[in-house]
Design a protein around this motif. Structure first.
Motif, PDB file in Angstrom:
ATOM      1  N   ILE A  51      69.169 -40.660   3.293  1.00 30.37           N
ATOM      2  CA  ILE A  51      69.207 -39.221   3.080  1.00 30.37           C
ATOM      3  C   ILE A  51      69.956 -38.563   4.241  1.00 30.37           C
ATOM      4  N   SER A  52      70.806 -37.612   3.924  1.00 29.33           N
ATOM      5  CA  SER A  52      71.714 -37.049   4.934  1.00 29.33           C
ATOM      6  C   SER A  52      71.043 -36.090   5.906  1.00 29.33           C
ATOM      7  N   ARG A  53      69.908 -35.523   5.499  1.00 30.37           N
ATOM      8  CA  ARG A  53      69.207 -34.609   6.400  1.00 30.37           C
ATOM      9  C   ARG A  53      67.710 -34.661   6.129  1.00 30.37           C
ATOM     10  N   ALA A  54      66.940 -33.902   6.869  1.00 28.84           N
ATOM     11  CA  ALA A  54      65.487 -33.939   6.744  1.00 28.84           C
ATOM     12  C   ALA A  54      65.050 -33.646   5.317  1.00 28.84           C
ATOM     13  N   ALA A  55      64.085 -34.430   4.848  1.00 29.77           N
ATOM     14  CA  ALA A  55      63.615 -34.285   3.464  1.00 29.77           C
ATOM     15  C   ALA A  55      63.039 -32.896   3.207  1.00 29.77           C
ATOM     16  N   GLY A  56      62.516 -32.274   4.243  1.00 27.55           N
ATOM     17  CA  GLY A  56      61.955 -30.933   4.090  1.00 27.55           C
ATOM     18  C   GLY A  56      63.003 -29.871   3.862  1.00 27.55           C
ATOM     19  N   SER A  57      64.270 -30.205   4.104  1.00 32.58           N
ATOM     20  CA  SER A  57      65.352 -29.229   3.920  1.00 32.58           C
ATOM     21  C   SER A  57      66.130 -29.470   2.630  1.00 32.58           C
ATOM     22  N   ILE A  58      65.720 -30.456   1.851  1.00 33.62           N
ATOM     23  CA  ILE A  58      66.379 -30.757   0.577  1.00 33.62           C
ATOM     24  C   ILE A  58      65.459 -30.336  -0.563  1.00 33.62           C
ATOM     25  N   SER A  59      65.908 -29.407  -1.371  1.00 35.78           N
ATOM     26  CA  SER A  59      65.075 -28.929  -2.472  1.00 35.78           C
ATOM     27  C   SER A  59      65.338 -29.728  -3.744  1.00 35.78           C
ATOM     28  N   VAL A  60      64.355 -29.715  -4.622  1.00 32.40           N
ATOM     29  CA  VAL A  60      64.515 -30.354  -5.936  1.00 32.40           C
ATOM     30  C   VAL A  60      65.661 -29.683  -6.686  1.00 32.40           C
ATOM     31  N   GLY A  61      65.797 -28.373  -6.493  1.00 34.27           N
ATOM     32  CA  GLY A  61      66.880 -27.647  -7.148  1.00 34.27           C
ATOM     33  C   GLY A  61      68.245 -28.170  -6.747  1.00 34.27           C
ATOM     34  N   GLU A  62      68.444 -28.469  -5.458  1.00 32.35           N
ATOM     35  CA  GLU A  62      69.722 -29.019  -4.995  1.00 32.35           C
ATOM     36  C   GLU A  62      70.040 -30.335  -5.686  1.00 32.35           C
ATOM     37  N   ILE A  63      69.033 -31.180  -5.779  1.00 31.31           N
ATOM     38  CA  ILE A  63      69.232 -32.502  -6.385  1.00 31.31           C
ATOM     39  C   ILE A  63      69.590 -32.371  -7.855  1.00 31.31           C
ATOM     40  N   LEU A  64      68.844 -31.520  -8.557  1.00 35.05           N
ATOM     41  CA  LEU A  64      69.093 -31.354  -9.995  1.00 35.05           C
ATOM     42  C   LEU A  64      70.453 -30.730 -10.253  1.00 35.05           C
ATOM     43  N   ARG A  65      70.834 -29.739  -9.456  1.00 39.45           N
ATOM     44  CA  ARG A  65      72.138 -29.102  -9.682  1.00 39.45           C
ATOM     45  C   ARG A  65      73.293 -30.050  -9.376  1.00 39.45           C
ATOM     46  N   ALA A  66      73.064 -30.998  -8.466  1.00 35.85           N
ATOM     47  CA  ALA A  66      74.099 -31.993  -8.185  1.00 35.85           C
ATOM     48  C   ALA A  66      74.388 -32.829  -9.429  1.00 35.85           C
ATOM     49  N   MET A  67      73.393 -32.967 -10.294  1.00 38.59           N
ATOM     50  CA  MET A  67      73.533 -33.750 -11.514  1.00 38.59           C
ATOM     51  C   MET A  67      73.864 -32.884 -12.724  1.00 38.59           C
TER      52      MET A  67
END
Length: 341
Positions: free
Chosen positions: A123-139
């Protein structure tokens, strides 16, 4: 039936600009799948009250698998990157499919990779700074529930449409939820949901010593995998008639304990039982645990894990049937992990 963007409404005749009107769902699927797609993963057929409908899944397979991948990397990254094939083996997913997902995740800056024999993903940065929304929008791109809510929408009726008010509130709710949940939150929930009953499970944060099994990050994970592999054939013959899937650890102690020793090292000890047999368990780096203690039910609380004699595979495996059961369990494990074909 009319297909507009990714909406399907009643109708069966005319054609209006970008609207496609047809009389059957098969025409929509055959001729207009691209327009009906949006972020839809699968289109299902259903008959309800005499009308044909297209039911869409808002979050696609790509989105769901991306969350699984990120959560797996979070849980299994320990001083070294996580290999794609290990994630595929643990999650039961296609490695080729995951390859497509990691491309999008890297492009979005959510993961990074390293090459070489110890290479993999992290993971490129702290897990606390990555939202589920970011992950879903990437897809998925836009998570809007209706085409008129998408950022690039040019719907002229949007400001005068009552439906748009509903879609707007739904859009705000969806994005509010997925943006308020972080990857760290999901990791915490997963740990809280996962409760084990075998003796010593709380202290089993131990890494494998055999690199062949490096995708198994702890005895807890080994327990999860073995739970799918223990069977009547790997059960001790004297207990085989009583073995059930609900008491899957019955008769599995010695072959499991020595398999644990292969993977994590340490020593095997035995608790003397009635009849002269020993119930085997493991002590690794000062951590005492027993993957098969559940077979005893309430009696497990009476087992004493101190002052017991060490057990040796040479003595146990002098019994050919036991050695064969051990080999069978090991073979099943290696096949499950794609170590062997």
């Amino acid at each position: 039936m009319r297909c507009l963007g990714n909406e399907v409404v009643g109708g069966n005749q005319d054609t209006y600009n970008d609207e496609v009107v047809c009389g059957s769902i098969s025409h929509i699927l055959a001729d207009n799948l691209e327009k009906c797609g949006n972020i839809t993963a699968k289109i299902h057929y259903c008959i309800k009250n005499g009308y044909e409908e297209v039911q869409e899944k808002m979050i696609s397979t790509r989105g769901r698998y991306a969350l699984m991948f990120m959560l797996d990397v979070l849980g299994n990254y320990s001083r070294k990157p996580v290999r794609l094939k290990d994630v595929a083996a643990r999650q039961g997913l296609s490695e080729k499919y995951l390859e497509q997902i990691v491309v999008a995740l890297r492009k979005s800056g959510l993961i990074e990779s390293s090459r070489g024999s110890g290479g993999g993903y992290y993971i490129s940065r702290a897990a606390g700074s990555i939202s589920v929304g970011e992950i879903l929008r990437a897809m998925e791109g836009d998570l809007a529930p209706a085409p008129c809510m998408q950022e690039d929408s040019q719907c002229e009726k949007r400001t005068k449409c009552v439906n748009a008010v509903v879609w707007g509130k739904l859009n705000d709710a969806i994005n509010g939820v997925v943006d308020s949940i972080t990857l760290a939150d999901m990791g915490k929930w997963e740990r809280e949901m996962k409760k084990y009953c075998f003796y010593g499970w709380e202290s089993t944060d131990i890494e494998p010593i055999d690199l062949k099994y490096q995708m198994i990050t702890s005895p807890r994970e080994l327990y999860d995998i073995l739970s799918e592999l223990w069977c009547a054939q790997t059960c001790a013959p004297r207990m085989r008639a009583e073995w059930t899937a609900r008491n899957k650890t019955m008769g599995q102690c010695s072959i499991t304990a020595f398999l644990v020793q292969d993977i994590f090292g340490g020593n095997v000890y035995g608790i003397l039982r009635d009849g002269g047999n020993y119930h085997c368990y493991n002590v690794v780096q000062g951590c005492c645990f027993d993957l098969t203690s559940e077979q005893f039910g309430e009696e497990a609380a009476q087992l004493v894990y101190k002052g017991n004699p060490e057990q040796f595979r040479e003595i146990h495996f002098a019994k050919e049937e036991k050695r064969m059961r051990y080999e069978l369990l090991k073979h099943k494990l290696q096949k499950r992990l794609n170590i062997i074909s």
